[in-house]
Structure formats: C-alpha cells, structure tokens
Design an enzyme around this catalytic site. Structure first.
Site, PDB file in Angstrom:
ATOM      1  N   ALA A 158       0.837  -1.208   0.000  1.00 29.65           N
ATOM      2  CA  ALA A 158       0.000   0.000   0.000  1.00 29.65           C
ATOM      3  C   ALA A 158       0.869   1.253   0.000  1.00 29.65           C
ATOM      4  O   ALA A 158       0.582   2.232  -0.697  1.00 29.65           O
ATOM      5  CB  ALA A 158      -0.928  -0.009   1.210  1.00 29.65           C
ATOM      6  N   LYS A 195      15.737  -9.299   0.116  1.00 29.23           N
ATOM      7  CA  LYS A 195      15.535  -7.999   0.761  1.00 29.23           C
ATOM      8  C   LYS A 195      14.960  -8.262   2.151  1.00 29.23           C
ATOM      9  O   LYS A 195      13.797  -8.629   2.295  1.00 29.23           O
ATOM     10  CB  LYS A 195      14.596  -7.121  -0.060  1.00 29.23           C
ATOM     11  N   LYS A 248      10.071  -6.335  -5.680  1.00 26.57           N
ATOM     12  CA  LYS A 248       9.173  -6.677  -4.577  1.00 26.57           C
ATOM     13  C   LYS A 248       8.345  -7.918  -4.903  1.00 26.57           C
ATOM     14  O   LYS A 248       7.985  -8.160  -6.053  1.00 26.57           O
ATOM     15  CB  LYS A 248       8.236  -5.499  -4.258  1.00 26.57           C
TER      16      LYS A 248
END
EC number: 6.5.1.2
Length: 719
Positions: free
Chosen positions: A44, A128, A325
């Site tokens: 978000a 990550k 991501k």
C-alpha cells in the site's frame, strides 16, 4: 488513493492530490521509520509512492519542495538518542514490481554505461530483509558507533544497544581499513518472535504485531539489557565510509564482511543475465515460507564497484540497484455489502464490506472495488477482466493486500449450484448530498456534481476557494478552514463560500467570540476580517477559478474570463449552453455551446464540466448566496501589446534571481504571452536560470530558443 488515471487529472486535482500524498507519505514514513508502528502494508505504501511519482512526471511544474520523491525515510522522532550525521547518506532503493520493470532496469544500466556487449555486466541478487537498516562504524578496528538510517542523512545513535547483538563483532581483524562503516539489516528471527510472544502471553502482557516492528522497538530501548534479551540478529550487505576498499566488486565486499565475522545472506548470488536474476527471484520466492526471517523481495545490484561509481545516484536512490518486490498475499472470503464513499473531489468510490479474513497477518474487513466498471467486470480500456465476471453481494471473492490504501478484490469464485444475488446497480445520485452523479465520456469514475454544497467535498472546496490563486484570503489556512468547518456553533461555522463573508456579521451578536478561542486573538481576528473584506470585489478569473469547477484550473479560468469579460455574460452562456444530442451528428449544440467551444483552449470536456456545474440546482443556490456578498469585477478586454512575446508560449525553468515564479508568470501575461509548466513542441521560448535541468535539455533537443533572465528583461523592455 484516487482511481482517476493521471492523464485525466486536472491541474487543480493533481495539485490537491500531491498535497494529500505528501502528507500521507510523511505520516507513514514517521510511523514506519521513527515510531515502528506502520498502519498500512508495504504494498500500500509503495502504491502511494508510485502514484506520487506518476503525477509529478505528468505535472513537473507541480513538484513540491516537500515531495516524497526527494526524501528518504523520516527524521528521528524523539531526542532520546543523540543524532548521528551519516558520512555517506543511507539512500533507499527504487522498486520493481514486474519482470518488465527488471528488464527496464537492466536495460537502463546498459544504456547509461554505453557500448558494452550484452550479458557483460554482472549483477548480484540477494533477499531484501524486512528489518531495520543500520550503519556500524569502526575506527582502527574498534566499534565506535551504531546508527539507524533515520531520514537518510541523520540517524539515531544506538551504539550501546548494537553492542548487545551477538552477531555484530566489537572488533575487526588486523588488516581491516582504519575507517570502516558496515551497513546492513537488524532483524528478529521468526522463531525468536514466536518464542517472545509466547513468553509475553504467559506473563499476561500484550503480544507484538510482527518481527520487523518488534526488532525496531527492541533496538530503541533505553535499557540495553532489554535489547540484549530480544535476540536480535544482523545481515551485512553494504557499506558507508571506507578509508580503503578491500574488494572491487559487490560480491567481493560481502565476502570480506563474512571474513571479518559478520553474518551475510547465503542466498546471495551473481548473474550475467536478466533471466538468471528472475529465475533466482522465483527460487527465493518459493523458499520464502521456509526462511526463519521475513523478506519482501530481492535486491539486484551491479557487481563491479567501478561501474557503480560511473552510474552514480539520483536524488534519493542509486542507479545501480533496484528492489524487486514480491506480489501481495491473497485470501478467500464473502462479500457482505457495498458502500459508496464520496471523495474530496466528488469521486464516488465503491468499498466492499467483507466477512473478516486474515491476509498476510492483518485482519481485513473492507476492500476497494475501484469503480463502476470494475464491479461489472470491465477493465480500464473496456476489456473484460475476471473473464467478464461481475461482482455481486454474497459472492465468494479473492482479496489481495496490494497496491491500494485498503486491500482490493481481485477475483470472484463462482460456486456451482449456488444462486447469486442481483447485479449491483451503481447509484446515479451522491449519497452525501443527493446531487446528480455524472460520468464523463472516457472515464470510469462517477462524480458528484454538488460541488459547493456536498459535505464530502466541502473542506477541500473551501480550501481551494481561499487558496493563493483564487480568493487568496490570508488567515484562512488549512487548520483554520477545518476548525470553522467542524464548528457546531452557527456563529462560527463555515460550510460554504458565502459563510466566509457572513462570519463577521454572525459574530456581532454571538456569545461565542472568535477572539476568545485558543489560537485566535483580537489582532488576528481583525486581520482575518480585513482580509475577507478585501476580497468582496474580486477579479473575474480568480472568482471562476475559486468555484472549483472540474477542468477549470487557473489557465482555463483566465481563458473564460477573457472571452466573456463579465460574470453575467459567463453565467448566461453556461446556462444557455446545450451540448449536441448523443449520437446525432447533425446536432451542433446550442449557439452558446458553440461559442464556448470557440474559446481558445476550451474543448468539449471543459464546456461539459461548466454546463454540469451550472445545471445542478444546489450549485446555483450556493452561487446566489455568494454573489450577495461578493462582486466579480469585469475583465479588461485585452488589447494588442506590441510585445515581441505576445501570443507566444513561454516556460521558466531553473532558479530565477530577479523575480519569483509568480512574478515571472504575471510579467509574461502582461506582455500577452502564455506560460506553461513543461516544454513541448508548442513552446516558443524558454527562460533558463541557474540549475535548469530536464526542461532545458528538452528545449535544446527540440531546438527551442533559450535565453537567460537578464535577456528576458531586455526582450520585454523592463530592464
């Protein structure tokens, strides 16, 4: 977040949304980086950043000084820990969300470096880590400080707590450079997090939300013994200031860290192709559930340090690295209802009410349905989505925590033999004020036409009404507008523009005096009344701009004012303008409609917005009340100036030293020129000051005349 495509935003809407995004992102930065209690998912947050960057790219003149695209993280929140200025900034990474984004990144590296054979550049790929970024400084082999990232420039000194982490060496081996800054991620293992929560529960204490927040909070304990008890861990993957470089590649540096005693991630590998990077990304994604630490993507970096140096940095991120991501998590639940929310710009947004379901560790009860077409199973370009399946109340739906402030419904699961509810009928009236809700051609969003009367839009409309380029009423800033709007006392409340001008009169016989309220005083109240009275006569273009008519920004307001010269003429045209009948090619619309389309720069979209605004009875009522208090002044007919820039389009860029941007704009218009915020083929002249960047480059590329500020003054005869 708005569902309107960036290309369809007006300048007014874009500026308002950039302001909201700046506030929202700063708020979430503070919660995440400084207070360790985020309210929204990473996906978000990324969506907010992407939306901000997309609007800035489309409206470069609106880029704010406090833009999130110029900022990293958040400043340390409290003075509990001493500030530490990083010798080298701790920048964030740009994000990739698809394979195509990764290919674009690799392609951009090759294009920047130039004339290198395909697959000749090696990249590293590593998980990550979802933890807290840390910089650990050693001098002459001894650990001297540990600092959080903070805002990228200044972090917090947490040295005492860093020393309690067993995986971080207090000394480096002999032969290490005199100054070493090792950077990496402090995190809490999933197993340790579960053990800690079980212990907290057994002691009757509140449990923690997730490992990342727990690690960050543990590192900021005033008592280092508490930090020591939390079993924090560390992965080294980068560096800051180094008096000497012990390796010439990214992989080589990480291997040196391992030899010095730092934990490094065993999943880090090197590849010479995009396909290799993407295959490793998928392999790590498959292994993700079995790892004892949280990760939210894979980081790719150019391996050779000399190439990293050549590639350099953007304002807040390196050109030689990117974070790929992972996609959002999904879950199945039941749609219990659909509510309609009215946004500050009048957009009607459907929100799903769901049977509560846990998605990615968060209980979800609401999800966005985007717009009318999305519910029907129609995509942005009219193509079928979800194989054309519509969404109905009672359906089993797949919910995803993804790129919106609230989660979204991505699919419908039809159950054989189960009768579905009726197709959802999207409302054609605003649920907040009862005004018509219209949908412009080519748009997916239905909007309330109530404008000045709609309570859902009122605060934003009043803020716009008093803004600098509209009525410019000093003393009515954002906080003051919200105070007056929320006031319940009839002698204080401002719910419509006319209320601003009746405030002083209402106060005369009131027991609740404004000057007695905290934040106001006799002097400030007098100044406010004087500022209001000074705007009882107002230039026509400012009046029209202040009304907040969709698509009538500052430029179009001036065009309309110059075309009609008086408010009476403009109002008459707006009421008499009738668009052509849909589908009737012989119908050209009324004469007033054709006259409005003949105004330079005013097309059918703007004209329809004006007609819709004046066609709403509520708006006419509000305007009547306003015009009882305010007089729009007739516009002076433009006469030929004889100026060499008359009729030309001028762009100002860089730092102006002899005038402000507003003064430059006014000067250009005084000489009959038009100003623009970006350079295009329609630009005639660019005035460039020191620091001019992309606009100057674009002008040079297009062969547009470029002059400096002094030459501009000479050109218009005001030197």
């Amino acid at each position: 977040m708005s569902d309107i495509s960036v290309e369809k935003l007006t300048e007014l809407e874009a500026a308002a949304e950039l302001e909201r995004l700046a506030r929202a992102i700063a708020h979430h930065d503070e919660l995440y980086h400084a207070k360790d209690r985020p309210e929204i998912s990473d996906a978000a947050y990324d969506a907010l950043k992407r939306r901000n960057e997309a609007i800035e790219a489309h409206f470069p003149a609106l880029v704010r000084d406090d833009s999130p695209s110029r900022r990293v993280g958040a400043a340390p929140a409290l003075a509990i820990f001493a500030p530490v200025v990083h010798a080298r900034p701790m920048l964030s990474l740009d994000n990739a969300f698809s394979d195509e984004d990764v290919r674009d990144f690799v392609g951009s590296v090759y294009r920047f470096l130039g004339q290198l054979p395909d697959d000749s550049i090696a990249f590293t790929a590593e998980p990550k880590i979802d933890g807290l970024s840390m910089s650990i400084r050693y001098e002459n082999g001894i650990l001297v400080s540990g600092a959080t990232r903070g805002d990228g420039t200044t972090g917090e000194n947490v040295t005492a707590n860093i020393r309690t982490i067993a995986e971080i060496p207090n000394r480096l081996p002999a032969g290490a450079p005199a100054v070493v800054e090792v950077r990496g991620e402090v995190y809490m293992a999933k197993s340790d997090f579960l053990t800690l929560n079980a212990q907290m529960e057994a002691e009757g204490k509140q449990t923690y939300v997730n490992p990342r927040n727990t690690a960050a909070g543990s590192l900021r304990q005033l008592d280092a013994k508490v930090t020591a008890s939390r079993k924090l861990r560390f992965f080294a993957y980068a560096w800051g200031e180094m008096s000497d470089m012990p390796a010439d590649t990214q992989l080589g540096m990480v291997e040196v860290f391992r030899q010095w005693g730092f934990p490094v991630n065993p999943l880090m590998k090197r590849f010479n192709s995009v396909d290799g990077l993407l295959a490793h990304y998928r392999a790590i994604g498959m292994e993700r559930p079995t790892l004892d630490y949280d990760i939210d993507g894979v980081v790719y970096k150019v391996d050779r340090l000399d190439l990293q140096t050549r590639l350099g940095f953007r304002s807040r991120s390196p050109r030689w690295a990117i974070a790929h991501k992972f996609p959002a998590e999904q879950a199945l639940t039941i749609l219990r209802g659909i509510d309609i929310q009215v946004g500050r710009t009048g957009a009607l947004t459907p929100v799903a009410r769901l049977e509560p379901i846990t998605v990615g560790g968060v209980v979800v009860t609401n999800a966005t349905l985007h717009n009318e077409d999305y519910i029907k199973g129609i995509g942005q370009k009219g193509e079928p989505i979800r194989e054309g399946r519509d969404i109905r109340i009672g359906d089993s739906v797949i919910v995803q925590r993804a790129g919106d402030v609230i989660p979204q419904i991505v699919d419908v699961v039809l159950e054989e033999g189960k009768k579905r509810g009726e197709p959802y009928q999207f409302p054609h009236v605003c649920p907040a004020c009862g005004s018509h809700a219209v949908r412009e051609e080519g748009e997916a969003v239905r909007r309330c036409t109530g404008g000045l009367i709609c309570p859902a839009q009122a605060v934003e409309r009043i803020r716009h009404f008093v803004s600098r380029n509209a009525f410019d009423i000093e003393g009515l800033g954002e906080k003051q507008v919200e105070f007056f709007f929320n006031a319940e006392d009839p002698a204080l409340c401002i719910r419509s523009p006319a209320d601003i001008f009746t405030l002083k009169k209402r106060q005369e016989n009131s027991l609740t005096k404004l000057q007695n309220i905290e934040g106001f005083g006799a002097t400030s109240v007098k100044k406010l009344y004087d500022a209001i009275d000074a705007r009882r006569e107002i230039a026509l273009h400012r009046f029209l701009f202040g009304l907040g008519i969709r698509h009538v920004g500052e430029v179009n307001a001036k065009r309309l004012a110059r075309a009609y010269l008086s408010y009476a003429a403009f109002k008459k045209a707006a009421l008499e303008a009738v668009p052509p009948k849909e589908g009737d090619r012989t119908d050209k619309g009324s004469e007033a409609w054709q006259d409005m389309l003949a105004v330079e720069g005013i097309g059918s979209i703007v004209a329809e917005a004006v007609v819709d605004f004046y066609g709403e009875p509520h708006n006419r009522e509000v305007l009547a009340a306003l015009l009882a208090e305010v007089t729009p002044l007739d516009e002076e007919a433009r006469v030929a100036t004889g100026s060499p820039v008359e009729g030309k389009t001028v762009v100002f860029t860089g730092s102006l030293e002899r005038m402000s941007r507003d003064e430059a704009k006014a000067m250009a218009e005084r000489h009959g020129a038009k100003t623009a915020g970006s350079v295009s083929k329609k630009t005639d002249l660019v005035v460039a000051g020191p620091g001019a960047g992309s606009k100057l480059a674009k002008a040079t590329e297009l062969g547009i005349e470029v002059i400096n500020e002094d030459d501009w003054f000479k050109l218009v005869g005001e030197d």
